[in-house]
Design a protein around this motif. Structure first.
Motif, PDB file in Angstrom:
ATOM      1  N   LYS A 127       1.035 -13.015 -10.393  1.00  0.00           N
ATOM      2  CA  LYS A 127      -0.182 -14.521  -9.168  1.00  0.00           C
ATOM      3  C   LYS A 127       0.133 -13.493  -8.495  1.00  0.00           C
ATOM      4  CE  LYS A 127       1.527 -17.555  -6.170  1.00  0.00           C
ATOM      5  NZ  LYS A 127       2.952 -18.019  -6.118  1.00  0.00           N
ATOM      6  N   GLY A 128      -1.871 -14.671  -8.908  1.00  0.00           N
ATOM      7  CA  GLY A 128      -2.745 -13.507  -7.800  1.00  0.00           C
ATOM      8  C   GLY A 128      -3.951 -13.147  -8.795  1.00  0.00           C
ATOM      9  N   TYR A 129      -3.132 -12.967 -10.656  1.00  0.00           N
ATOM     10  CA  TYR A 129      -4.193 -12.096 -11.527  1.00  0.00           C
ATOM     11  C   TYR A 129      -4.304 -13.304 -12.298  1.00  0.00           C
ATOM     12  CZ  TYR A 129      -2.752  -8.069  -8.465  1.00  0.00           C
ATOM     13  OH  TYR A 129      -2.438  -7.150  -7.882  1.00  0.00           O
ATOM     14  N   VAL A 130      -3.875 -13.902 -11.975  1.00  0.00           N
ATOM     15  CA  VAL A 130      -4.228 -14.795 -12.918  1.00  0.00           C
ATOM     16  C   VAL A 130      -4.219 -16.438 -12.675  1.00  0.00           C
ATOM     17  CG1 VAL A 130      -3.011 -13.926 -15.537  1.00  0.00           C
ATOM     18  CG2 VAL A 130      -1.778 -15.632 -13.646  1.00  0.00           C
ATOM     19  N   LYS A 140       7.476 -19.605 -16.990  1.00  0.00           N
ATOM     20  CA  LYS A 140       8.351 -19.905 -18.152  1.00  0.00           C
ATOM     21  C   LYS A 140       8.406 -19.076 -19.458  1.00  0.00           C
ATOM     22  CE  LYS A 140       7.086 -25.221 -16.741  1.00  0.00           C
ATOM     23  NZ  LYS A 140       6.623 -26.136 -16.586  1.00  0.00           N
ATOM     24  N   SER A 141       7.434 -18.764 -19.494  1.00  0.00           N
ATOM     25  CA  SER A 141       7.747 -17.771 -21.228  1.00  0.00           C
ATOM     26  C   SER A 141       8.152 -16.872 -20.482  1.00  0.00           C
ATOM     27  CB  SER A 141       5.911 -17.642 -21.377  1.00  0.00           C
ATOM     28  OG  SER A 141       5.242 -18.108 -21.862  1.00  0.00           O
ATOM     29  N   TYR A 142       8.121 -16.524 -19.625  1.00  0.00           N
ATOM     30  CA  TYR A 142       8.990 -14.977 -18.611  1.00  0.00           C
ATOM     31  C   TYR A 142       9.674 -15.146 -17.743  1.00  0.00           C
ATOM     32  CZ  TYR A 142       4.150 -13.340 -21.117  1.00  0.00           C
ATOM     33  OH  TYR A 142       3.424 -12.562 -22.116  1.00  0.00           O
ATOM     34  N   LYS A 143      10.423 -15.719 -17.976  1.00  0.00           N
ATOM     35  CA  LYS A 143      11.882 -16.290 -17.045  1.00  0.00           C
ATOM     36  C   LYS A 143      12.895 -15.993 -17.652  1.00  0.00           C
ATOM     37  CE  LYS A 143      13.697 -20.128 -19.964  1.00  0.00           C
ATOM     38  NZ  LYS A 143      13.731 -21.389 -20.333  1.00  0.00           N
ATOM     39  N   ASN A 144      12.551 -14.643 -18.532  1.00  0.00           N
ATOM     40  CA  ASN A 144      13.841 -13.688 -19.138  1.00  0.00           C
ATOM     41  C   ASN A 144      13.846 -12.263 -18.602  1.00  0.00           C
ATOM     42  OD1 ASN A 144      15.489 -15.314 -20.598  1.00  0.00           O
ATOM     43  ND2 ASN A 144      14.275 -15.139 -22.506  1.00  0.00           N
ATOM     44  N   ILE A 145      12.720 -12.169 -17.855  1.00  0.00           N
ATOM     45  CA  ILE A 145      12.006 -10.536 -17.272  1.00  0.00           C
ATOM     46  C   ILE A 145      12.672 -11.198 -16.131  1.00  0.00           C
ATOM     47  CG2 ILE A 145      10.147  -9.044 -16.901  1.00  0.00           C
ATOM     48  CD1 ILE A 145       9.214 -10.336 -19.882  1.00  0.00           C
ATOM     49  N   SER A 150      10.461 -11.551  -9.889  1.00  0.00           N
ATOM     50  CA  SER A 150      10.552 -11.357  -8.348  1.00  0.00           C
ATOM     51  C   SER A 150       9.313 -11.690  -7.628  1.00  0.00           C
ATOM     52  CB  SER A 150      11.029  -9.791  -8.338  1.00  0.00           C
ATOM     53  OG  SER A 150      10.306  -9.280  -8.971  1.00  0.00           O
ATOM     54  N   ASN A 151       8.375 -11.438  -8.543  1.00  0.00           N
ATOM     55  CA  ASN A 151       6.981 -10.970  -7.670  1.00  0.00           C
ATOM     56  C   ASN A 151       6.608  -9.800  -6.744  1.00  0.00           C
ATOM     57  OD1 ASN A 151       4.380 -12.365  -7.946  1.00  0.00           O
ATOM     58  ND2 ASN A 151       4.544 -13.810  -5.859  1.00  0.00           N
ATOM     59  N   ASN A 152       6.955  -8.648  -7.054  1.00  0.00           N
ATOM     60  CA  ASN A 152       7.059  -7.492  -6.161  1.00  0.00           C
ATOM     61  C   ASN A 152       5.387  -7.283  -6.306  1.00  0.00           C
ATOM     62  OD1 ASN A 152       6.852  -5.419  -5.326  1.00  0.00           O
ATOM     63  ND2 ASN A 152       8.671  -3.836  -6.259  1.00  0.00           N
ATOM     64  N   GLU A 153       4.972  -6.982  -5.642  1.00  0.00           N
ATOM     65  CA  GLU A 153       3.282  -6.969  -5.752  1.00  0.00           C
ATOM     66  C   GLU A 153       2.923  -5.172  -5.816  1.00  0.00           C
ATOM     67  OE1 GLU A 153       0.671  -7.621  -2.316  1.00  0.00           O
ATOM     68  OE2 GLU A 153       2.110  -9.741  -2.308  1.00  0.00           O
ATOM     69  N   ASP A 154       3.971  -4.061  -6.282  1.00  0.00           N
ATOM     70  CA  ASP A 154       3.392  -2.864  -6.740  1.00  0.00           C
ATOM     71  C   ASP A 154       3.834  -3.069  -7.948  1.00  0.00           C
ATOM     72  OD1 ASP A 154       2.419  -1.794  -4.417  1.00  0.00           O
ATOM     73  OD2 ASP A 154       4.874  -2.314  -3.577  1.00  0.00           O
ATOM     74  N   ASP A 155       4.271  -4.071  -8.718  1.00  0.00           N
ATOM     75  CA  ASP A 155       4.376  -4.168 -10.770  1.00  0.00           C
ATOM     76  C   ASP A 155       3.710  -4.958 -11.070  1.00  0.00           C
ATOM     77  OD1 ASP A 155       7.067  -2.335 -10.734  1.00  0.00           O
ATOM     78  OD2 ASP A 155       8.541  -4.282  -9.751  1.00  0.00           O
TER      79      ASP A 155
END
Length: 162
Positions: A127-130, A140-145, A150-155
């Motif tokens: 989020k914020g990069y697309v 939806k595609s990466y719901k299993n990750i 979690s939307n951690n800004e350092d990952d």
């Protein structure tokens, strides 16, 4: 005995430090630009980074190609902050980095594409990069990750391009 403790402490310290990929080039497609003054604001923000060698602008696609000094330790977060400080958003961020500098605890690959070249190219998908629309689709595609949700800004979740 004292030497053993020093060696162990040194190893723990080295493993706990998060390092960033050595970014060679970043291609930023910005959203919300309406005129050349808008692109000038982003250009100034990007050029204010001491690690930046040059910024090339394509006004037709609103793309900023940022060439960086060798040995820098920037993360994608810096580019996001600079574009947002100028009053705009990132629609796409494609990074070219030295492949041997990718930290596994910071960059999480979402595709299985492997590369044996010295420089790799990847897109940051967080989020914020697309765009917001693209992020909803990717969620939806990466719901299993677990880390993606979690939307951690350092990952940084990345998709290898080459």
């Amino acid at each position: 005995m004292k030497k053993v403790y020093i060696i162990i402490a040194s190893m723990v310290l080295m493993l706990s430090i998060k390092s960033n990929a050595q970014i060679v080039k970043a291609e930023i497609r910005a959203t919300g630009l309406t005129c050349s003054m808008c692109s000038n604001a982003i250009n100034k923000q990007l050029k204010s980074l001491p690690e930046v060698v040059n910024v090339e602008i394509d006004l037709n696609t609103n793309t900023f190609t940022v060439i960086l000094k060798e040995g820098n330790e920037l993360s994608p977060k810096v580019f996001k902050e600079k574009v947002e400080k100028a009053g705009f958003f990132i629609g796409s961020l494609v990074v070219t980095a030295k492949s041997n500098t990718i930290a596994q605890n910071t960059y999480i690959m979402v595709n299985d594409k492997k590369s044996n070249v010295s420089e790799i190219q990847f897109q940051v998908l967080d989020k914020g990069y697309v765009t917001e629309k693209e992020f909803k689709k990717l969620s939806k595609s990466y719901k299993n990750i677990d880390t993606y949700a979690s939307n951690n800004e350092d990952d940084f979740h990345i998709k290898m391009i080459n």
